[in-house]
Design an enzyme around this catalytic site. Structure first.
Site, PDB file in Angstrom:
ATOM      1  N   HIS A 171      66.683  28.251   1.640  1.00 12.90           N
ATOM      2  CA  HIS A 171      65.662  29.138   2.209  1.00 12.90           C
ATOM      3  C   HIS A 171      64.223  28.721   1.919  1.00 12.90           C
ATOM      4  O   HIS A 171      63.288  29.431   2.299  1.00 12.90           O
ATOM      5  CB  HIS A 171      65.877  30.580   1.721  1.00 12.90           C
ATOM      6  CG  HIS A 171      65.507  30.788   0.282  1.00 12.90           C
ATOM      7  ND1 HIS A 171      66.353  30.489  -0.759  1.00 12.90           N
ATOM      8  CD2 HIS A 171      64.375  31.258  -0.302  1.00 12.90           C
ATOM      9  CE1 HIS A 171      65.772  30.774  -1.921  1.00 12.90           C
ATOM     10  NE2 HIS A 171      64.565  31.242  -1.666  1.00 12.90           N
TER      11      HIS A 171
HETATM   12  C1  UD1 Z   1      60.704  35.267  -0.910  1.00 12.51           C
HETATM   13  C2  UD1 Z   1      59.882  34.604  -2.002  1.00 12.51           C
HETATM   14  C3  UD1 Z   1      60.626  33.406  -2.538  1.00 12.51           C
HETATM   15  C4  UD1 Z   1      62.015  33.789  -2.997  1.00 12.51           C
HETATM   16  C5  UD1 Z   1      62.752  34.528  -1.893  1.00 12.51           C
HETATM   17  C6  UD1 Z   1      64.041  35.049  -2.441  1.00 12.51           C
HETATM   18  C7  UD1 Z   1      57.455  34.787  -1.638  1.00 12.51           C
HETATM   19  C8  UD1 Z   1      56.227  34.057  -1.258  1.00 12.51           C
HETATM   20  N1  UD1 Z   1      58.599  34.120  -1.456  1.00 12.51           N
HETATM   21  O1  UD1 Z   1      60.862  34.342   0.130  1.00 12.51           O
HETATM   22  O2  UD1 Z   1      59.923  32.881  -3.649  1.00 12.51           O
HETATM   23  O3  UD1 Z   1      62.710  32.630  -3.350  1.00 12.51           O
HETATM   24  O4  UD1 Z   1      61.965  35.644  -1.443  1.00 12.51           O
HETATM   25  O5  UD1 Z   1      64.968  35.349  -1.459  1.00 12.51           O
HETATM   26  O6  UD1 Z   1      57.375  35.903  -2.087  1.00 12.51           O
HETATM   27  N2  UD1 Z   1      63.490  38.696   6.179  1.00 12.51           N
HETATM   28  C9  UD1 Z   1      64.439  39.517   6.774  1.00 12.51           C
HETATM   29  N3  UD1 Z   1      64.948  40.551   6.038  1.00 12.51           N
HETATM   30  C10 UD1 Z   1      64.561  40.807   4.767  1.00 12.51           C
HETATM   31  C11 UD1 Z   1      63.597  39.990   4.187  1.00 12.51           C
HETATM   32  C12 UD1 Z   1      63.064  38.927   4.900  1.00 12.51           C
HETATM   33  O7  UD1 Z   1      64.811  39.319   7.923  1.00 12.51           O
HETATM   34  O8  UD1 Z   1      65.085  41.771   4.159  1.00 12.51           O
HETATM   35  C13 UD1 Z   1      62.976  37.534   6.955  1.00 12.51           C
HETATM   36  C14 UD1 Z   1      61.727  37.851   7.749  1.00 12.51           C
HETATM   37  O9  UD1 Z   1      61.792  37.129   8.938  1.00 12.51           O
HETATM   38  C15 UD1 Z   1      60.621  37.236   6.877  1.00 12.51           C
HETATM   39  C16 UD1 Z   1      61.313  36.050   6.230  1.00 12.51           C
HETATM   40  O10 UD1 Z   1      62.657  36.485   6.034  1.00 12.51           O
HETATM   41  O11 UD1 Z   1      59.510  36.853   7.626  1.00 12.51           O
HETATM   42  C17 UD1 Z   1      60.709  35.655   4.903  1.00 12.51           C
HETATM   43  O12 UD1 Z   1      60.641  36.774   4.001  1.00 12.51           O
HETATM   44  P1  UD1 Z   1      59.555  36.784   2.824  1.00 12.51           P
HETATM   45  O13 UD1 Z   1      59.762  37.951   1.959  1.00 12.51           O
HETATM   46  O14 UD1 Z   1      58.184  36.585   3.395  1.00 12.51           O
HETATM   47  O15 UD1 Z   1      59.844  35.464   2.031  1.00 12.51           O
HETATM   48  P2  UD1 Z   1      61.225  34.809   1.589  1.00 12.51           P
HETATM   49  O16 UD1 Z   1      61.406  33.565   2.374  1.00 12.51           O
HETATM   50  O17 UD1 Z   1      62.289  35.837   1.592  1.00 12.51           O
HETATM   51  N1  UDP Z   2      72.317  35.560  -4.074  1.00 13.78           N
HETATM   52  C1  UDP Z   2      73.199  36.507  -3.553  1.00 13.78           C
HETATM   53  N2  UDP Z   2      73.701  36.342  -2.286  1.00 13.78           N
HETATM   54  C2  UDP Z   2      73.392  35.254  -1.522  1.00 13.78           C
HETATM   55  C3  UDP Z   2      72.509  34.288  -2.048  1.00 13.78           C
HETATM   56  C4  UDP Z   2      71.976  34.482  -3.322  1.00 13.78           C
HETATM   57  O1  UDP Z   2      73.544  37.483  -4.227  1.00 13.78           O
HETATM   58  O2  UDP Z   2      73.885  35.163  -0.388  1.00 13.78           O
HETATM   59  C5  UDP Z   2      71.755  35.794  -5.413  1.00 13.78           C
HETATM   60  C6  UDP Z   2      71.902  34.654  -6.384  1.00 13.78           C
HETATM   61  O3  UDP Z   2      73.109  34.716  -7.080  1.00 13.78           O
HETATM   62  C7  UDP Z   2      70.714  34.862  -7.308  1.00 13.78           C
HETATM   63  C8  UDP Z   2      69.668  35.441  -6.387  1.00 13.78           C
HETATM   64  O4  UDP Z   2      70.347  35.932  -5.252  1.00 13.78           O
HETATM   65  O5  UDP Z   2      71.047  35.810  -8.303  1.00 13.78           O
HETATM   66  C9  UDP Z   2      68.675  34.378  -6.015  1.00 13.78           C
HETATM   67  O6  UDP Z   2      67.931  34.755  -4.936  1.00 13.78           O
HETATM   68  P1  UDP Z   2      67.225  33.705  -3.980  1.00 13.78           P
HETATM   69  O7  UDP Z   2      67.975  32.423  -3.946  1.00 13.78           O
HETATM   70  O8  UDP Z   2      67.004  34.404  -2.704  1.00 13.78           O
HETATM   71  O9  UDP Z   2      65.802  33.542  -4.667  1.00 13.78           O
HETATM   72  P2  UDP Z   2      65.166  32.479  -5.686  1.00 13.78           P
HETATM   73  O10 UDP Z   2      65.956  32.510  -6.930  1.00 13.78           O
HETATM   74  O11 UDP Z   2      65.167  31.154  -5.007  1.00 13.78           O
HETATM   75  O12 UDP Z   2      63.769  32.957  -5.858  1.00 13.78           O
END
Ligand code: UD1
Ligand code: UDP
Length: 376
Positions: free
Chosen positions: A207
C-alpha cells in the site's frame, strides 16, 4: 496535576489501533481515566471496526469522520476537528501512535493549545523524506513531551535530533504486545479453508504510495508479484489505497492469486502465521513476521525498522529482484541473523508505557531508568 487526570488517545488508521490496544488496556488496569478519539482517517468496517472488535478496544468518545483527501485537505480537517475535541475534553495528556497524518495533526493541535503529549513508537527513521510518514515522525518527535521507543536504534536518532534523554523511554513494542495477546487465537486452518487455498501459500500486502500510486510502479510490482504467484499460491488482501491501480496493472483474483478485501486482525495474522513467505511494504507486518519467524520480503528501498533485518526475518528487495529473493527465501526458510528477538519485544510494552504515564500524571519526574525503562 489535577485530581483524576484525563488521558486521550488519538487514533485514526489501522496500525494505530493495533499499537494503542495494549496501552489502553494497561492504563485501564492502573485506573487511569481515559478515552479514545477516532479521527475517522480510516473508516471502512474492514479498516477500522474489525480492529476495535478483534483488539477489544472501547468505543471512542468521538469519531471526527475526517475521511480521505489530499495531505493538505485531510490534515486540515484533522486539525480543525481535533482542536475542537481537545478543547471540549480538556485532557491532561494526549497519546499519539506511529506516523500517520492523524498522529501529526494531533501533535500540532496539542502543541499550539499547550496540551502535553506522548508519542508511542518514537524515533524510527527511514531517512527518506519522500515518505509522508518520515515527515510526520520528525515533527511528532520534536513536539512530544514523552517519547516511547520500540527499538534501541531509535534512541540515537532522537539524541542526534536534540531530544533530551529525560523525555525518552525504551519500552519495547506494543504492536508485539497485541500479537502476543492474539497468539492463542491465531489458527490459519479456517482462513485457508475459507479462501480455498492450499496449505502451503504466501501472503502479500502492498500500500505504499511509491508502490501503488502510479501506473508505472504498480505495473512493475504486479509483474513481479505474479511471478512469485507462479511459484507459490499467493493471497493478497488489498488495502483500499491500491485497489484500482493494482487491478489495472493485472492483479486480479484467480487460481494462483487470491485477491481479497482487507482481512480482520486475527484472520490476517492467522494467515501470516501459517505462511511460507510474506511480501510486504507495511511497517507493522515487518515487525509481526519477525516475531512469528516467517520469512518477509519488504519491497522498499529502505526501512525505518532495521531491527527486523538484524534481529528478524526481513529483507529489503526491489520489485525486479523480488521473484529471485522469493525463490531463495522459500528454499531457506526463516533466517534470523542474531537468533534472538529485538530487546523488550516481550509482550509487556503496554504496561511499561502505562507505568511511565501514570507516574508522570502524578507529577513524578523519575528518570527513565528509575521507571523500569531505559533511555539508552
Ligand atoms: C495511511 C498512512 C500510512 C499507513 C496506512 C496504514 C498517512 C500519511 N499514511 O495510509 O502511513 O501505513 O495508513 O494502512 O497517514 N481508503 C478507503 N477506506 C478507508 C481508508 C482509506 O477506501 O477506510 C482509501 C481512500 O481512497 C484514500 C486512500 O485509501 O484516499 C488512502 O487513505 P489515507 O488514509 O490517506 O492513507 P493510507 O494510504 O491509508
Ligand atoms: N493488517 C490486517 N489486515 C490486513 C493487512 C494488515 O489486520 O489485511 C494488520 C497488520 O497485521 C498490522 C497492521 O494491520 O497489525 C498494519 O497496518 P498497515 O500495513 O496498514 O500499516 P503500516 O504498518 O504500514 O503503517
Amino acid at each position: 496535576m489535577r485530581e483524576n487526570p484525563l488521558v486521550l488517545h488519538v487514533l485514526g488508521a489501522r496500525p494505530n489501533f493495533v499499537k494503542a490496544a495494549p496501552v489502553v488496556r494497561a492504563l485501564g488496569e492502573l485506573g487511569v481515566r481515559q478515552g479514545i478519539i477516532h479521527t475517522g482517517q480510516h473508516y471502512d468496517a474492514l479498516m477500522s471496526d474489525v480492529f476495535f472488535a478483534d483488539l477489544g478496544l472501547p468505543e471512542p468518545l468521538a469519531n471526527l469522520a475526517v475521511g480521505s483527501g489530499s495531505h493538505a485537505k485531510q490534515t486540515a480537517a484533522l486539525l480543525v476537528g481535533l482542536e475542537e475535541v481537545v478543547l471540549e475534553h480538556d485532557p491532561d495528556l494526549v497519546v499519539v501512535y506511529g506516523d500517520v497524518n492523524s498522529t501529526l495533526a494531533a501533535i500540532l493541535v496539542c502543541a499550539k493549545l499547550g496540551v502535553r503529549t506522548a508519542h508511542v513508537e518514537a524515533g524510527l527513521r527511514s531517512f527518506d523524506r519522500g515518505m509522508p510518514e518520515e515527515v510526520n515522525r520528525i515533527v511528532t518527535d520534536s513536539l512530544s513531551d514523552l517519547l516511547f521507543v520500540t527499538s534501541p536504534d531509535a534512541l540515537s536518532h532522537l539524541a542526534a535530533e536534540g531530544v533530551p534523554a529525560s523525555k525518552v523511554h525504551l519500552v519495547g513494542n506494543p504492536m508485539i504486545d497485541s500479537l502476543f495477546s492474539a497468539l492463542p487465537s491465531l489458527d490459519p486452518a479456517p482462513v485457508v479453508e475459507r479462501l480455498a487455498i492450499p496449505a502451503r501459500y504466501a501472503v502479500a500486502t502492498l500500500h505504499r504510495p511509491a508502490n501503488v500510486d502510479t501506473a508505472e510502479a504498480a505495473r512493475e510490482l504486479v509483474s513481479s508479484v505474479l511471478e512469485v504467484a507462479g511459484r507459490i499460491p499467493l493471497v493478497v488482501p488489498v488495502h483500499p489505497r491500491g485497489r484500482t491501480r493494482l487491478a489495472e496493472a493485472g492483479l486480479v483474483d484467480g487460481p494462483s492469486v487470491r485477491v481479497v478485501e482487507p482481512l480482520g486482525y486475527v484472520d490476517f495474522l492467522s494467515l501470516v502465521r501459517g505462511a511460507a513467505l510474506v511480501v510486504t511494504d507495511s511497517g507493522g507486518v515487518q515487525e509481526e513476521t519477525t516475531m512469528l519467524g516467517v520469512p518477509c520480503l519488504t519491497v522498499r528501498p529502505n526501512t525505518e525498522r532495521p531491527i527486523t533485518i538484524t534481529h528478524g526475518t526481513n529483507r529489503l528487495v526491489t520489485p525486479a529482484l523480488l521473484p529471485a529473493a522469493a525463490e531463495k527465501a522459500l528454499a531457506d526458510g526463516a533466517v534470523t541473523p542474531s537468533g534472538e528477538l529485538p530487546p523488550l519485544w516481550d509482550g509487556a510494552a503496554g504496561p511499561r508505557i502505562a507505568r511511565v504515564i501514570s507516574a508522570w500524571l502524578k507529577g513524578d519526574n523519575l528518570s527513565p531508568a528509575a521507571q523500569g525503562t531505559r533511555s539508552e
